[in-house]
Design a protein around this motif. Structure first.
Motif, PDB file in Angstrom:
ATOM      1  N   HIS A 146     -30.341  -6.514   6.493  1.00  0.00           N
ATOM      2  CA  HIS A 146     -31.736  -6.808   6.852  1.00  0.00           C
ATOM      3  C   HIS A 146     -31.934  -8.312   7.090  1.00  0.00           C
ATOM      4  N   HIS A 161     -32.459 -10.732  10.716  1.00  0.00           N
ATOM      5  CA  HIS A 161     -33.534 -11.709  10.984  1.00  0.00           C
ATOM      6  C   HIS A 161     -32.991 -12.924  11.747  1.00  0.00           C
ATOM      7  N   GLU A 207     -38.127  -6.450   1.169  1.00  0.00           N
ATOM      8  CA  GLU A 207     -37.012  -7.352   1.511  1.00  0.00           C
ATOM      9  C   GLU A 207     -37.497  -8.471   2.401  1.00  0.00           C
ATOM     10  N   GLN A 230     -38.414 -16.540   8.792  1.00  0.00           N
ATOM     11  CA  GLN A 230     -39.639 -16.022   8.175  1.00  0.00           C
ATOM     12  C   GLN A 230     -40.515 -17.143   7.631  1.00  0.00           C
ATOM     13  N   CYS A 265     -40.408  -5.348   4.533  1.00  0.00           N
ATOM     14  CA  CYS A 265     -40.119  -6.731   4.928  1.00  0.00           C
ATOM     15  C   CYS A 265     -41.329  -7.580   4.584  1.00  0.00           C
TER      16      CYS A 265
END
Ligand code: NI
Length: 160
Positions: A130, A134, A160, A51, A88
């Motif tokens: 979660h 990723h 999240e 991310q 997210c």
């Protein structure tokens, strides 16, 4: 420490599988520090390295019990099922009901390479799943409840 830019769902990096962390060095420590700062600044409860544009198997989490750093994490046990609304930081403003295990046990290395085990239920189990997803290029929108609960019966959303 520095804030890093959180990539959003259009970015193809979020669909890629991350590589294991092999060096527990200053670069890893800086990445983990920056990820924690970025997560707290965004009011999130979890953030995975892809991310912030890094294809590494590293996650930070804090569901209100203190910071957890998970390097090369793996789910080693799961039980039951739960369904609650999830969000997210890479998909801002969207919350959908997501199916997750009720309980998970995770093993992961810390920033120095030591292995630990962690257990979680409810939000913590959901957050583990979660964030670990990723690392394999899976977004929560691939885990949605096919029969969503009517809005008024839903639990509140968590970012999240
Ligand atoms: Ni996410």
């Amino acid at each position: 420490m520095a804030l890093r830019k959180i990539v959003t769902k259009e970015d193809p990096i979020l669909k890629k599988k991350c590589r294991p962390v092999e060096k527990f060095d200053d670069r890893l420590h800086m990445l983990l520090d920056d990820m924690a700062e970025t997560m707290y600044a965004a009011d999130g409860v979890g953030l995975a390295a892809p991310q912030v544009g890094m294809l590494r198997r590293a996650v930070v989490m804090d569901i209100g019990e203190g910071l957890l750093e998970l390097v090369n994490p793996e789910i080693i046990e799961r039980k039951g099922e739960q369904c609650a609304e999830e969000g997210c930081l890479s998909i801002p403003g969207e919350y959908y009901e997501t199916i997750r295990p009720a309980y998970v046990k995770v093993k992961a290395q810390d920033r120095n390479g030591e292995w630990h085990e962690y257990e979680g239920e409810e939000l913590k189990a959901r957050c583990f799943c979660h964030e670990l997803d990723h690392l394999d290029g899976v977004l929560f929108t691939e885990r949605l409840n096919p029969n969503p609960t009517p809005k008024e019966e839903r639990k509140t959303a968590e970012e999240e």
